[in-house]
Design an enzyme around this catalytic site. Structure first.
Site, short mmCIF file in Angstrom:
data_model
loop_
_atom_site.label_atom_id
_atom_site.label_comp_id
_atom_site.label_asym_id
_atom_site.label_seq_id
_atom_site.Cartn_x
_atom_site.Cartn_y
_atom_site.Cartn_z
N ALA A 71 0.85 -1.20 0.00
CA ALA A 71 0.00 0.00 0.00
C ALA A 71 0.88 1.24 0.00
O ALA A 71 2.09 1.16 0.23
CB ALA A 71 -0.89 -0.01 1.24
N GLN A 73 1.16 3.44 2.18
CA GLN A 73 1.79 3.61 3.50
C GLN A 73 2.43 2.30 3.98
O GLN A 73 2.50 2.04 5.19
CB GLN A 73 0.77 4.12 4.52
CG GLN A 73 0.48 5.61 4.39
CD GLN A 73 1.73 6.46 4.54
OE1 GLN A 73 2.63 6.13 5.32
NE2 GLN A 73 1.80 7.55 3.81
N SER A 74 2.91 1.47 3.07
CA SER A 74 3.48 0.19 3.46
C SER A 74 4.75 0.35 4.31
O SER A 74 5.72 0.98 3.88
CB SER A 74 3.82 -0.60 2.19
OG SER A 74 4.63 -1.72 2.50
N ASN A 75 4.72 -0.25 5.49
CA ASN A 75 5.93 -0.31 6.33
C ASN A 75 6.93 -1.29 5.75
O ASN A 75 8.14 -1.11 5.86
CB ASN A 75 5.56 -0.76 7.75
CG ASN A 75 4.51 0.12 8.37
OD1 ASN A 75 4.72 1.32 8.52
ND2 ASN A 75 3.36 -0.46 8.71
N CYS A 77 7.45 -1.90 2.56
CA CYS A 77 8.18 -1.26 1.46
C CYS A 77 9.26 -0.32 1.99
O CYS A 77 10.38 -0.30 1.48
CB CYS A 77 7.21 -0.51 0.54
SG CYS A 77 6.21 -1.64 -0.48
#
Ligand SMILES: *Cc1c(COP(=O)(O)O)cnc(C)c1O
Length: 322
Positions: A71, A73-75, A77
């Protein structure tokens, strides 16, 4: 049992802390927290443990670039981009949908880490991921694909060793409670419990999946993880404890339960949770305590999986300060 190759990226062991003021506020069982939000790499989080093994595999296979998705806001990534930067590898992130009006929270950090961002737009994310991978390969970039949430057997092994770490810290809770989504954290812990003889219960609070789906995928991944570590064992979905009562309005939608859980942890213990994962899992934990789900004499460990940079994402900050 096999110990796979590993590149140290995390500050380990992460600390275990008592939560006396939260325990008193809830008048429930004794609460503890394991601080995997403090794994150290680029604001930390649970993906760092998985990336220690996945990045080692990528390097062993001669990768020049890692590719993953998530997403906006992917942590996962953000931590992957940081690991790639530290190892001098390229990083391409396939993020769902279209770019938001401002780059805040994790997305801002992805840009600072110089990750190349591909927005999937209207395309199915898997298709965008495959096309990006094929292009990178054709361009001679030696890409290595890291799955969503770093949740395959190689990544989940990070949590098998995390369970060993917990036991070596002398901690033997009756319950471990945490946010479960792509299932790698839970699968690794379940495999670790079998391997290292942990007798407590491992309860995943589902962030976005119905219980039967998450139980099936965690059981499957726990078997693959055990096989990868050379101690084949059988798990069935019924062995996997999942509570999916706290899905709210869906993935990434912060509601009142998450906001109240974030406020309670901050105001009793000075600990920040995140709006998407740990806020939801803590909201579930708080509700279960209020419903007397746990026996009063039990010890309950909340495994903090990170994610705090999302607090600074414009879409969540606006709600949190309302
Ligand atoms: C990815 C993530 C989780 C979920 O972990 P899985 O292994 O995907 O189930 C929980 N909390 C945070 C903060 C995460 O980033």
């Amino acid at each position: 049992m096999k110990i796979p190759i590993r590149i140290p990226l995390a500050y380990l062991p992460t600390s275990i802390e008592p939560l006396p003021r939260l325990t008193a506020a809830l008048a429930g069982p004794e609460l503890l927290i394991k601080r995997d939000d403090q794994t150290g790499l680029a604001f930390g989080g649970n993906k760092t443990r998985k990336l220690e093994f996945l990045m080692a595999d990528a390097q062993a296979k001669g990768a020049h670039t890692v590719i993953t998705g998530g997403a906006a806001q992917s942590n996962h990534c953000r931590q992957t981009a940081a690991a790639a930067a530290r190892l001098g590898l390229g990083c391409i992130l396939i993020l769902a949908g279209d770019p938001p009006p401002t780059s805040s929270g994790n997305l801002l950090l992805d840009l600072l880490l110089n990750a190349e961002i591909v927005w999937s737009g209207a395309k199915p994310r898997d298709q965008a991921l495959q096309e990006t991978y094929d292009d990178a390969r054709a361009a001679g970039r030696f890409p290595y694909l890291i799955p969503y949430g770093a949740s395959n057997a190689i990544g989940a092994a990070g949590y098998t060793f995390a369970l060993q770490e917990l036991l070596e810290q002398g901690c033997n809770p009756d319950w471990i409670v945490f946010a479960s989504s792509s299932g790698g954290t839970q699968a690794g812990l379940v495999a670790g419990a079998h391997l290292f003889g942990f007798k407590g219960r491992i309860l995943g609070i589902s962030v976005d999946k119905k219980a039967s789906d998450l139980q099936a995928s965690v059981a499957q991944l726990a078997m693959e993880t055990a096989t990868w570590l050379d101690f084949p064992v059988k798990f069935s979905p019924g062995d996997i404890l999942v509570n999916a009562d706290y899905l709210g309005s869906g993935y990434g939608v912060m509601g009142n339960p998450e906001r109240q859980a974030i406020q309670l942890f901050a105001q009793t213990e000075g600990i920040f949770l995140d709006p998407v994962y740990t806020g939801r899992a803590a909201a579930g934990l708080i509700d279960l305590i209020r419903k007397s789900f746990f026996d009063p004499g039990q010890k309950v460990l909340f495994w903090h999986t990170g994610g705090e940079p999302a607090l600074f994402a414009d879409k969540y900050a606006a709600i949190l300060t309302r």
